[in-house]
Design an enzyme around this catalytic site. Structure first.
Site, PDB file in Angstrom:
ATOM      1  N   GLU A   9       2.677   5.490   3.157  1.00 27.71           N
ATOM      2  CA  GLU A   9       4.083   5.106   3.246  1.00 27.71           C
ATOM      3  C   GLU A   9       5.002   6.000   2.414  1.00 27.71           C
ATOM      4  O   GLU A   9       5.998   5.526   1.853  1.00 27.71           O
ATOM      5  CB  GLU A   9       4.249   3.639   2.830  1.00 27.71           C
TER       6      GLU A   9
ATOM      7  N   GLU B 148      -0.200  -0.465  10.573  1.00 26.35           N
ATOM      8  CA  GLU B 148       0.313  -1.830  10.403  1.00 26.35           C
ATOM      9  C   GLU B 148       1.440  -1.995  11.409  1.00 26.35           C
ATOM     10  O   GLU B 148       2.214  -1.086  11.628  1.00 26.35           O
ATOM     11  CB  GLU B 148       0.865  -2.040   8.976  1.00 26.35           C
TER      12      GLU B 148
END
Length: 257
Positions: free
Chosen positions: A182, A256
């Protein structure tokens, strides 16, 4: 004596052939991951080993398989494994190798998300507090003090996994590995924008380091729009149906959703 040596040589050769025959080739094209040349649509789910116990793992993984999953993915939690600098804990709930072997025993694939920054609603994103306190430290950017510590831990994990032959190229369950996590976004802005050229240099360094391990399976970088090749950038967000990878040779994947 000669016949005994011949028998030993043949036995070793057969063992080598057996190990090689168990190896799985993991590749990809612009649409999917390929397992031994066969295109696969893979559905994975996360089980974070420190959030459960070794006694729970077999049942959790078995139920995941019964629920239709092909793979289990997990982060690797730096601050759990190295709570004090150069003092390591891989016991009990932190027994990563046992967890990966439990996945293998159930006949599922594994996705190893090393990070070592993981976010994961985990204290300090998994970065040990002692890292923050090192002299000259600037976390999560092209800072030599940080990169030395990050590389030390990443190398430790890769070496442990390779020693146990847990990458698919060795006959193990791990078909994908992740470096960083991320980096392309944070809650109130963009990390790359915050760090500028140093952020880009850090990501390029991460990719080169990952490739240098020669683990024999693809590397992914989630939420990294400019992931350097051959890293596969993956979606990590609410609207992954609109996501497109940054390279036509990378499949559309999300870690995700």
């Amino acid at each position: 004596m000669a016949s005994q040596k011949y028998f030993v040589y043949i036995s070793l050769l057969l063992c080598f052939i057996f190990l090689v025959s168990n190896a799985v080739e993991v590749t990809h094209d612009g649409r999917v991951i390929k397992i031994d040349g066969k295109r696969r649509v893979l559905i994975s789910g996360s089980i974070h080993y420190p959030r459960s116990t070794p006694q729970m793992w077999p049942d959790l993984i078995k139920k995941a398989k019964e629920g239709g999953l092909h793979a289990i993915e997990t982060y690797v939690f730096w601050n759990a494994h190295e709570p004090i600098r150069r003092e390591y804990d891989f016991s009990g709930n932190n027994d990563l190798i046992r967890f990966l072997k439990t996945i293998q025993d159930e006949g599922l694939f594994a996705v190893l998300r090393i990070g070592p920054y993981v976010c994961a609603e985990w204290n300090y994103g998994g970065i040990p507090v002692w890292v923050h306190n090192l002299p000259g430290m600037e976390i999560w950017t092209a800072n030599k003090v940080y990169m030395d510590e990050m590389q030390n831990f990443t190398t430790l994990i890769v070496n442990m996994v390779q020693k146990e032959k847990l990458f698919a190229s060795q006959g193990g369950p791990i078909i994908l590995s992740q470096i960083e996590n991320e980096y392309g976004n944070v809650e109130y802005g963009n990390v790359m924008f915050v760090y500028g050229d140093d952020g880009k240099a850090y990501i390029d360094w991460c990719a080169k380091m990952a490739e240098s391990f020669n683990i024999g399976v693809p590397w992914i970088m989630c939420q990294q729009p400019d992931a350097p090749q051959p890293m596969i950038n993956t979606c990590n967000g609410w609207y992954c149906h609109d996501f497109e990878p940054n390279n036509p040779n990378s499949p559309k994947m999300w870690t995700e959703n």
